[in-house]
Design a protein around this motif. Structure first.
Motif, PDB file in Angstrom:
ATOM      1  N   VAL A 274       0.828  -1.203   0.000  1.00 21.16           N
ATOM      2  CA  VAL A 274       0.000   0.000   0.000  1.00 21.16           C
ATOM      3  C   VAL A 274       0.865   1.257   0.000  1.00 21.16           C
ATOM      4  CG1 VAL A 274      -0.289   0.134   2.519  1.00 21.16           C
ATOM      5  CG2 VAL A 274      -2.016   1.111   1.026  1.00 21.16           C
ATOM      6  N   ILE A 275       1.984   1.234   0.720  1.00 21.38           N
ATOM      7  CA  ILE A 275       2.860   2.411   0.721  1.00 21.38           C
ATOM      8  C   ILE A 275       3.515   2.586  -0.648  1.00 21.38           C
ATOM      9  CG2 ILE A 275       4.785   3.547   1.860  1.00 21.38           C
ATOM     10  CD1 ILE A 275       2.298   3.194   3.576  1.00 21.38           C
ATOM     11  N   ARG A 276       3.857   1.478  -1.297  1.00 17.91           N
ATOM     12  CA  ARG A 276       4.383   1.574  -2.662  1.00 17.91           C
ATOM     13  C   ARG A 276       3.318   2.172  -3.588  1.00 17.91           C
ATOM     14  NH1 ARG A 276       6.424  -3.514  -6.292  1.00 17.91           N
ATOM     15  NH2 ARG A 276       4.167  -3.864  -6.452  1.00 17.91           N
ATOM     16  N   GLY A 277       2.052   1.821  -3.328  1.00 18.17           N
ATOM     17  CA  GLY A 277       0.972   2.400  -4.116  1.00 18.17           C
ATOM     18  C   GLY A 277       0.892   3.907  -3.958  1.00 18.17           C
ATOM     19  N   PHE A 278       1.076   4.391  -2.721  1.00 23.37           N
ATOM     20  CA  PHE A 278       1.072   5.840  -2.504  1.00 23.37           C
ATOM     21  C   PHE A 278       2.249   6.505  -3.222  1.00 23.37           C
ATOM     22  CE2 PHE A 278      -1.605   4.980   1.352  1.00 23.37           C
ATOM     23  CZ  PHE A 278      -2.671   5.784   0.979  1.00 23.37           C
ATOM     24  N   ALA A 279       3.408   5.838  -3.213  1.00 22.78           N
ATOM     25  CA  ALA A 279       4.567   6.388  -3.926  1.00 22.78           C
ATOM     26  C   ALA A 279       4.306   6.434  -5.429  1.00 22.78           C
ATOM     27  CB  ALA A 279       5.815   5.572  -3.609  1.00 22.78           C
ATOM     28  N   ALA A 280       3.645   5.392  -5.940  1.00 18.38           N
ATOM     29  CA  ALA A 280       3.313   5.358  -7.371  1.00 18.38           C
ATOM     30  C   ALA A 280       2.332   6.469  -7.731  1.00 18.38           C
ATOM     31  CB  ALA A 280       2.719   3.990  -7.727  1.00 18.38           C
ATOM     32  N   ARG A 281       1.443   6.780  -6.812  1.00 17.97           N
ATOM     33  CA  ARG A 281       0.469   7.845  -7.037  1.00 17.97           C
ATOM     34  C   ARG A 281       1.165   9.159  -7.388  1.00 17.97           C
ATOM     35  NH1 ARG A 281      -2.310  10.673  -1.805  1.00 17.97           N
ATOM     36  NH2 ARG A 281      -3.957  11.862  -2.803  1.00 17.97           N
TER      37      ARG A 281
ATOM     38  N   SER B  16      -4.164   0.116   4.462  1.00 20.96           N
ATOM     39  CA  SER B  16      -4.676  -0.179   3.123  1.00 20.96           C
ATOM     40  C   SER B  16      -5.947   0.603   2.819  1.00 20.96           C
ATOM     41  CB  SER B  16      -4.946  -1.688   2.991  1.00 20.96           C
ATOM     42  OG  SER B  16      -3.771  -2.442   3.158  1.00 20.96           O
ATOM     43  N   LEU B  17      -6.798   0.748   3.833  1.00 22.55           N
ATOM     44  CA  LEU B  17      -8.056   1.469   3.629  1.00 22.55           C
ATOM     45  C   LEU B  17      -7.838   2.958   3.374  1.00 22.55           C
ATOM     46  CD1 LEU B  17     -10.175  -0.304   6.387  1.00 22.55           C
ATOM     47  CD2 LEU B  17     -10.564  -0.438   3.922  1.00 22.55           C
ATOM     48  N   LEU B  18      -6.670   3.478   3.750  1.00 23.11           N
ATOM     49  CA  LEU B  18      -6.352   4.883   3.450  1.00 23.11           C
ATOM     50  C   LEU B  18      -6.324   5.144   1.943  1.00 23.11           C
ATOM     51  CD1 LEU B  18      -3.491   5.674   5.994  1.00 23.11           C
ATOM     52  CD2 LEU B  18      -5.748   6.727   5.942  1.00 23.11           C
ATOM     53  N   ALA B  19      -6.213   4.074   1.162  1.00 20.04           N
ATOM     54  CA  ALA B  19      -6.239   4.225  -0.290  1.00 20.04           C
ATOM     55  C   ALA B  19      -7.529   4.872  -0.761  1.00 20.04           C
ATOM     56  CB  ALA B  19      -6.065   2.867  -0.963  1.00 20.04           C
ATOM     57  N   GLY B  20      -8.534   4.893   0.098  1.00 19.62           N
ATOM     58  CA  GLY B  20      -9.780   5.548  -0.265  1.00 19.62           C
ATOM     59  C   GLY B  20      -9.589   6.992  -0.666  1.00 19.62           C
ATOM     60  N   GLU B  21      -8.599   7.665  -0.074  1.00 22.47           N
ATOM     61  CA  GLU B  21      -8.363   9.069  -0.433  1.00 22.47           C
ATOM     62  C   GLU B  21      -7.938   9.187  -1.894  1.00 22.47           C
ATOM     63  OE1 GLU B  21      -3.968  10.482   0.639  1.00 22.47           O
ATOM     64  OE2 GLU B  21      -4.967   9.642   2.386  1.00 22.47           O
ATOM     65  N   CYS B  22      -7.133   8.224  -2.363  1.00 23.86           N
ATOM     66  CA  CYS B  22      -6.685   8.254  -3.762  1.00 23.86           C
ATOM     67  C   CYS B  22      -7.837   7.941  -4.707  1.00 23.86           C
ATOM     68  CB  CYS B  22      -5.562   7.239  -3.964  1.00 23.86           C
ATOM     69  SG  CYS B  22      -4.098   7.532  -2.966  1.00 23.86           S
ATOM     70  N   LEU B  23      -8.636   6.942  -4.349  1.00 22.97           N
ATOM     71  CA  LEU B  23      -9.762   6.569  -5.207  1.00 22.97           C
ATOM     72  C   LEU B  23     -10.730   7.739  -5.353  1.00 22.97           C
ATOM     73  CD1 LEU B  23     -10.265   2.995  -3.756  1.00 22.97           C
ATOM     74  CD2 LEU B  23      -9.345   3.560  -6.000  1.00 22.97           C
TER      75      LEU B  23
ATOM     76  N   SER C 165      -6.594  -6.981   0.279  1.00 21.59           N
ATOM     77  CA  SER C 165      -6.985  -8.391   0.275  1.00 21.59           C
ATOM     78  C   SER C 165      -6.116  -9.207   1.227  1.00 21.59           C
ATOM     79  CB  SER C 165      -6.873  -8.955  -1.149  1.00 21.59           C
ATOM     80  OG  SER C 165      -7.180 -10.330  -1.170  1.00 21.59           O
ATOM     81  N   LEU C 166      -4.803  -8.981   1.191  1.00 20.25           N
ATOM     82  CA  LEU C 166      -3.886  -9.708   2.082  1.00 20.25           C
ATOM     83  C   LEU C 166      -4.157  -9.365   3.550  1.00 20.25           C
ATOM     84  CD1 LEU C 166      -0.482  -9.409   0.175  1.00 20.25           C
ATOM     85  CD2 LEU C 166      -1.721 -11.521   0.660  1.00 20.25           C
ATOM     86  N   ALA C 167      -4.383  -8.094   3.826  1.00 20.07           N
ATOM     87  CA  ALA C 167      -4.626  -7.676   5.209  1.00 20.07           C
ATOM     88  C   ALA C 167      -5.898  -8.313   5.751  1.00 20.07           C
ATOM     89  CB  ALA C 167      -4.716  -6.158   5.287  1.00 20.07           C
ATOM     90  N   GLU C 168      -6.932  -8.367   4.925  1.00 22.31           N
ATOM     91  CA  GLU C 168      -8.195  -8.977   5.354  1.00 22.31           C
ATOM     92  C   GLU C 168      -8.041 -10.475   5.554  1.00 22.31           C
ATOM     93  OE1 GLU C 168     -11.385  -5.884   3.263  1.00 22.31           O
ATOM     94  OE2 GLU C 168     -10.662  -7.634   2.157  1.00 22.31           O
ATOM     95  N   GLU C 169      -7.316 -11.122   4.655  1.00 17.20           N
ATOM     96  CA  GLU C 169      -7.132 -12.569   4.747  1.00 17.20           C
ATOM     97  C   GLU C 169      -6.349 -12.979   5.990  1.00 17.20           C
ATOM     98  OE1 GLU C 169      -5.235 -13.834   1.181  1.00 17.20           O
ATOM     99  OE2 GLU C 169      -6.920 -13.279  -0.119  1.00 17.20           O
ATOM    100  N   THR C 170      -5.375 -12.174   6.367  1.00 13.43           N
ATOM    101  CA  THR C 170      -4.484 -12.530   7.468  1.00 13.43           C
ATOM    102  C   THR C 170      -4.888 -11.885   8.788  1.00 13.43           C
ATOM    103  OG1 THR C 170      -2.978 -10.739   6.829  1.00 13.43           O
ATOM    104  CG2 THR C 170      -2.526 -12.931   5.936  1.00 13.43           C
ATOM    105  N   GLY C 171      -5.926 -11.058   8.769  1.00 12.57           N
ATOM    106  CA  GLY C 171      -6.402 -10.442  10.000  1.00 12.57           C
ATOM    107  C   GLY C 171      -5.449  -9.425  10.598  1.00 12.57           C
TER     108      GLY C 171
ATOM    109  N   GLU D  55      -4.377  -5.499  -3.766  1.00 15.13           N
ATOM    110  CA  GLU D  55      -3.692  -6.672  -3.215  1.00 15.13           C
ATOM    111  C   GLU D  55      -3.400  -6.488  -1.732  1.00 15.13           C
ATOM    112  OE1 GLU D  55       0.245  -9.520  -3.913  1.00 15.13           O
ATOM    113  OE2 GLU D  55      -0.011  -7.713  -5.138  1.00 15.13           O
ATOM    114  N   ALA D  56      -2.979  -5.290  -1.354  1.00 19.27           N
ATOM    115  CA  ALA D  56      -2.666  -5.029   0.051  1.00 19.27           C
ATOM    116  C   ALA D  56      -3.890  -5.225   0.933  1.00 19.27           C
ATOM    117  CB  ALA D  56      -2.124  -3.612   0.208  1.00 19.27           C
TER     118      ALA D  56
END
Length: 340
Positions: free
Chosen positions: A96-103, A134-141, A120-126, A117-118
């Motif tokens: 997710v941090i790499r995603g912010f850098a890519a932004r 990961s949910l902070l990505a909402g600001e970008c969306l 999904s992985l976080a939800e799967e692994t609790g 992916e971030a």
């Protein structure tokens, strides 16, 4: 003790943790120094997990001083090791941090893949903290035009920040929910949300993300006094110990604020400040906002010649191409007013 016994693994971890503390306190230079030492020790340990974690730490340090392209390279290395060694927890957080850098490089498709992916992985692994980030990505969306989905993610994130007691992140999420409300045209709601964010961050957290909240407050408030106060305090914080990359957001919001209030010289001043900050490692997203701010300020002063209008059209095309939906409206307004 670790120095006395030459415990490289422990020293790598100690310096990495120290770097994290400096990051949260806005002590950028100390953050970089600590993480670089951590990386030196990590390279001697032979531990892929420690190596991945310290690469992430150095990425965070570069991120903190606004070197997002350099940060992206460290996150790339970290992610590669995590995939090779199946280090799922570290992978989720760094995707997710790499995603912010890519932004900031206008690599929106890559950023969206990393965010998905971030989460999904976080939800799967609790992993609650990784899920929160990961949910902070909402600001970008939301910035890219998907307001409904972005807002849903941010609201989920707000609930999680409060459950975890992560007050700095709570302030950031409230800020971005305020921005979403402002984009929807709900100015009163927006101002209340951002004021709640500022109040949340006043308790010793302004250095971490307060500058960002103040920039949004200046943008959304209907009070000229509050607007001036927010801009003044934001600039004052940037001169002290704050997380310096927050100026990337602050100067962009300050430019937008001054465009709305017709302060053309102030638009140019903030554009120059952002250009000066990023000159060591220019960022495509910042460069686009700098050019947009200057072109709209020139239009506001009355420069409507063919070259000026062509530049506005080119900027509009580029903004549309990279998906920065929130930046289109002012350009469309300028272009349509001139054609009419």
């Amino acid at each position: 003790i670790a120095n006395e016994h030459d415990l490289a693994l422990e020293l790598a971890r100690i310096y990495q943790l120290r770097g994290g503390v400096h990051f949260l306190r806005g002590e950028t230079a100390a953050c970089i120094d600590a993480n670089k030492v951590a990386l030196q020790y990590a390279e001697t340990t032979g531990s892929p997990e420690i190596m991945a974690q310290t690469l992430s730490g150095v990425g965070d340090a570069e991120y903190a001083r606004g070197r997002l392209i350099s940060a992206h390279r460290y996150y790339d290395q970290c992610v590669d090791i995590c995939r090779e060694q199946d280090l799922v927890q570290t992978l989720s957080a760094n995707l997710v941090i790499r995603g912010f850098a890519a932004r900031w490089q206008n690599k929106i498709a890559q950023a969206q893949r990393d965010f998905e992916e971030a989460l999904s992985l976080a939800e799967e692994t609790g992993q609650s903290r990784a899920e929160m980030i990961s949910l902070l990505a909402g600001e970008c969306l939301a910035e890219w035009g998907n307001l409904d989905y972005g807002e849903r993610l941010l609201k989920r994130c707000l609930t999680l920040t409060r459950r975890l007691g992560a007050r700095s992140f709570e302030g950031r999420v409230l800020t971005e929910l305020g921005r979403v409300a402002y984009t929807r045209g709900y100015s009163e709601v927006a101002e209340k949300l951002v004021q709640e964010a500022v109040d949340t961050l006043r308790d010793g957290r302004m250095a971490f993300t307060g500058v960002r909240a103040l920039g949004v407050m200046a943008l959304v408030t209907r009070s000229s006094d509050r607007r001036r106060a927010a801009l003044s305090e934001g600039e004052q914080l940037l001169r002290g110990d704050s997380v310096s990359h927050k100026c990337l957001h602050f100067y962009s919001d300050a430019m937008e604020t001054c465009l709305h209030t017709g302060q053309w010289d102030e638009v140019d001043r903030y554009a120059q400040a952002l250009e000066d900050y990023t000159c060591a490692e220019p960022l495509p997203r910042s460069d686009l906002f700098i050019a947009r701010g200057r072109a709209l300020a020139a239009f506001g002063r009355g420069n409507r010649d063919e070259a000026a209008m062509r530049e506005l059209q080119c900027l509009r095309d580029e903004v549309k191409h990279v998906g920065l939906e929130v930046a289109i409206l002012a350009l469309d307004k300028a272009l349509s007013s001139e054609s009419s």
